[in-house]
Write a protein that holds these residues in place. Structure first.
Motif, PDB file in Angstrom:
ATOM      1  N   SER A   7       7.344   1.124   4.772  1.00  0.00           N
ATOM      2  CA  SER A   7       7.854  -0.338   3.897  1.00  0.00           C
ATOM      3  C   SER A   7       6.712  -0.188   2.860  1.00  0.00           C
ATOM      4  O   SER A   7       7.117  -0.510   2.252  1.00  0.00           O
ATOM      5  N   ALA A   8       6.189  -0.415   3.445  1.00  0.00           N
ATOM      6  CA  ALA A   8       4.539  -0.605   3.043  1.00  0.00           C
ATOM      7  C   ALA A   8       3.838   0.855   1.847  1.00  0.00           C
ATOM      8  O   ALA A   8       3.737   0.647   0.306  1.00  0.00           O
ATOM      9  N   LYS A  29      10.666  -6.748   1.568  1.00  0.00           N
ATOM     10  CA  LYS A  29       9.249  -7.878   1.366  1.00  0.00           C
ATOM     11  C   LYS A  29       8.607  -7.864   2.623  1.00  0.00           C
ATOM     12  O   LYS A  29       6.865  -8.211   1.959  1.00  0.00           O
ATOM     13  N   ALA A  30       8.854  -7.105   3.198  1.00  0.00           N
ATOM     14  CA  ALA A  30       7.435  -6.910   5.108  1.00  0.00           C
ATOM     15  C   ALA A  30       6.023  -5.713   4.010  1.00  0.00           C
ATOM     16  O   ALA A  30       5.224  -5.988   4.310  1.00  0.00           O
ATOM     17  N   GLY A  31       6.717  -4.666   3.272  1.00  0.00           N
ATOM     18  CA  GLY A  31       5.944  -4.160   3.186  1.00  0.00           C
ATOM     19  C   GLY A  31       4.945  -4.708   1.960  1.00  0.00           C
ATOM     20  O   GLY A  31       3.802  -3.896   2.101  1.00  0.00           O
ATOM     21  N   ARG A  32       6.042  -5.214   0.894  1.00  0.00           N
ATOM     22  CA  ARG A  32       4.450  -6.626   0.461  1.00  0.00           C
ATOM     23  C   ARG A  32       3.508  -7.071   1.306  1.00  0.00           C
ATOM     24  O   ARG A  32       2.468  -6.663   0.062  1.00  0.00           O
ATOM     25  N   THR A  33       4.170  -7.849   1.966  1.00  0.00           N
ATOM     26  CA  THR A  33       3.312  -8.660   2.812  1.00  0.00           C
ATOM     27  C   THR A  33       2.138  -7.342   3.078  1.00  0.00           C
ATOM     28  O   THR A  33       1.023  -8.268   3.123  1.00  0.00           O
ATOM     29  N   GLU A  34       2.275  -6.257   3.873  1.00  0.00           N
ATOM     30  CA  GLU A  34       0.737  -5.817   3.900  1.00  0.00           C
ATOM     31  C   GLU A  34       1.094  -4.326   3.506  1.00  0.00           C
ATOM     32  O   GLU A  34      -0.509  -4.998   3.165  1.00  0.00           O
ATOM     33  N   TYR A  40      -4.637  -4.151  -1.353  1.00  0.00           N
ATOM     34  CA  TYR A  40      -3.822  -3.608  -2.235  1.00  0.00           C
ATOM     35  C   TYR A  40      -2.460  -3.948  -3.112  1.00  0.00           C
ATOM     36  O   TYR A  40      -2.531  -3.017  -5.028  1.00  0.00           O
ATOM     37  N   ALA A  41      -1.998  -5.492  -3.046  1.00  0.00           N
ATOM     38  CA  ALA A  41      -1.329  -5.652  -4.179  1.00  0.00           C
ATOM     39  C   ALA A  41      -1.260  -7.198  -4.561  1.00  0.00           C
ATOM     40  O   ALA A  41      -2.315  -8.053  -2.935  1.00  0.00           O
ATOM     41  N   ALA A  42      -1.267  -8.332  -5.458  1.00  0.00           N
ATOM     42  CA  ALA A  42      -1.233  -8.974  -5.533  1.00  0.00           C
ATOM     43  C   ALA A  42       0.329  -9.947  -5.824  1.00  0.00           C
ATOM     44  O   ALA A  42       1.298  -9.260  -6.268  1.00  0.00           O
ATOM     45  N   GLN A  43      -0.028 -11.342  -5.332  1.00  0.00           N
ATOM     46  CA  GLN A  43       1.390 -11.484  -6.228  1.00  0.00           C
ATOM     47  C   GLN A  43       1.511 -13.553  -6.625  1.00  0.00           C
ATOM     48  O   GLN A  43       1.028 -14.053  -6.586  1.00  0.00           O
ATOM     49  N   SER A  53      -7.593  -1.438  -6.565  1.00  0.00           N
ATOM     50  CA  SER A  53      -7.644  -1.079  -5.279  1.00  0.00           C
ATOM     51  C   SER A  53      -6.296   0.108  -5.117  1.00  0.00           C
ATOM     52  O   SER A  53      -6.662   1.002  -4.435  1.00  0.00           O
ATOM     53  N   GLY A  54      -5.171  -0.960  -5.036  1.00  0.00           N
ATOM     54  CA  GLY A  54      -3.438  -0.467  -4.523  1.00  0.00           C
ATOM     55  C   GLY A  54      -3.408   0.934  -5.779  1.00  0.00           C
ATOM     56  O   GLY A  54      -2.357   2.069  -5.230  1.00  0.00           O
ATOM     57  N   VAL A  55      -3.682   0.647  -7.104  1.00  0.00           N
ATOM     58  CA  VAL A  55      -3.357   1.526  -7.493  1.00  0.00           C
ATOM     59  C   VAL A  55      -4.694   3.527  -7.294  1.00  0.00           C
ATOM     60  O   VAL A  55      -3.997   3.983  -7.745  1.00  0.00           O
ATOM     61  N   GLU A  56      -5.713   2.852  -6.847  1.00  0.00           N
ATOM     62  CA  GLU A  56      -6.409   4.017  -7.110  1.00  0.00           C
ATOM     63  C   GLU A  56      -5.422   4.614  -5.552  1.00  0.00           C
ATOM     64  O   GLU A  56      -5.130   5.742  -5.562  1.00  0.00           O
ATOM     65  N   LEU A  57      -5.198   3.675  -4.915  1.00  0.00           N
ATOM     66  CA  LEU A  57      -4.729   4.445  -3.496  1.00  0.00           C
ATOM     67  C   LEU A  57      -3.757   5.196  -3.547  1.00  0.00           C
ATOM     68  O   LEU A  57      -3.043   6.266  -3.775  1.00  0.00           O
ATOM     69  N   ALA A  58      -2.557   4.832  -4.909  1.00  0.00           N
ATOM     70  CA  ALA A  58      -1.517   5.221  -5.161  1.00  0.00           C
ATOM     71  C   ALA A  58      -1.830   6.455  -6.053  1.00  0.00           C
ATOM     72  O   ALA A  58      -0.849   7.966  -5.877  1.00  0.00           O
TER      73      ALA A  58
END
Length: 78
Positions: A7-8, A29-34, A40-43, A53-58
């Motif tokens: 899900s993440a 939403k569970a994947g988002r929270t992870e 790796y994400a912000a909200q 960091s999330g963009v680099e991972l993607a």
């Protein structure tokens, strides 16, 4: 780093391909929270997006194992 759940990974892909996404349009939403808990994400105010960091991972994931042409194209893996 522990492996990410499927899900993440789905949310990582969604945020990478579609940019900031509203809560009601998230695939998980569970994947988002992870992703948020891992940095790796912000909200804020109902929106979520990838951090640097999330963009680099993607991009790394896109280069290593992406099967989706759209993901591969955006990650520069042509």
């Amino acid at each position: 780093m522990k492996p990410m759940s499927s899900s993440a990974i789905d949310v990582l892909r969604q945020l990478f391909l579609r940019g900031p996404v509203w809560d009601g349009n998230l695939v998980s939403k569970a994947g988002r929270t992870e992703l948020v808990d891992s940095g790796y994400a912000a909200q804020s105010d109902g929106w979520q997006w990838l951090t640097d960091s999330g963009v680099e991972l993607a991009v790394t994931a896109g280069r290593e194992r992406a099967k989706n042409d759209e993901w591969r194209k955006k990650a520069g893996c042509q």
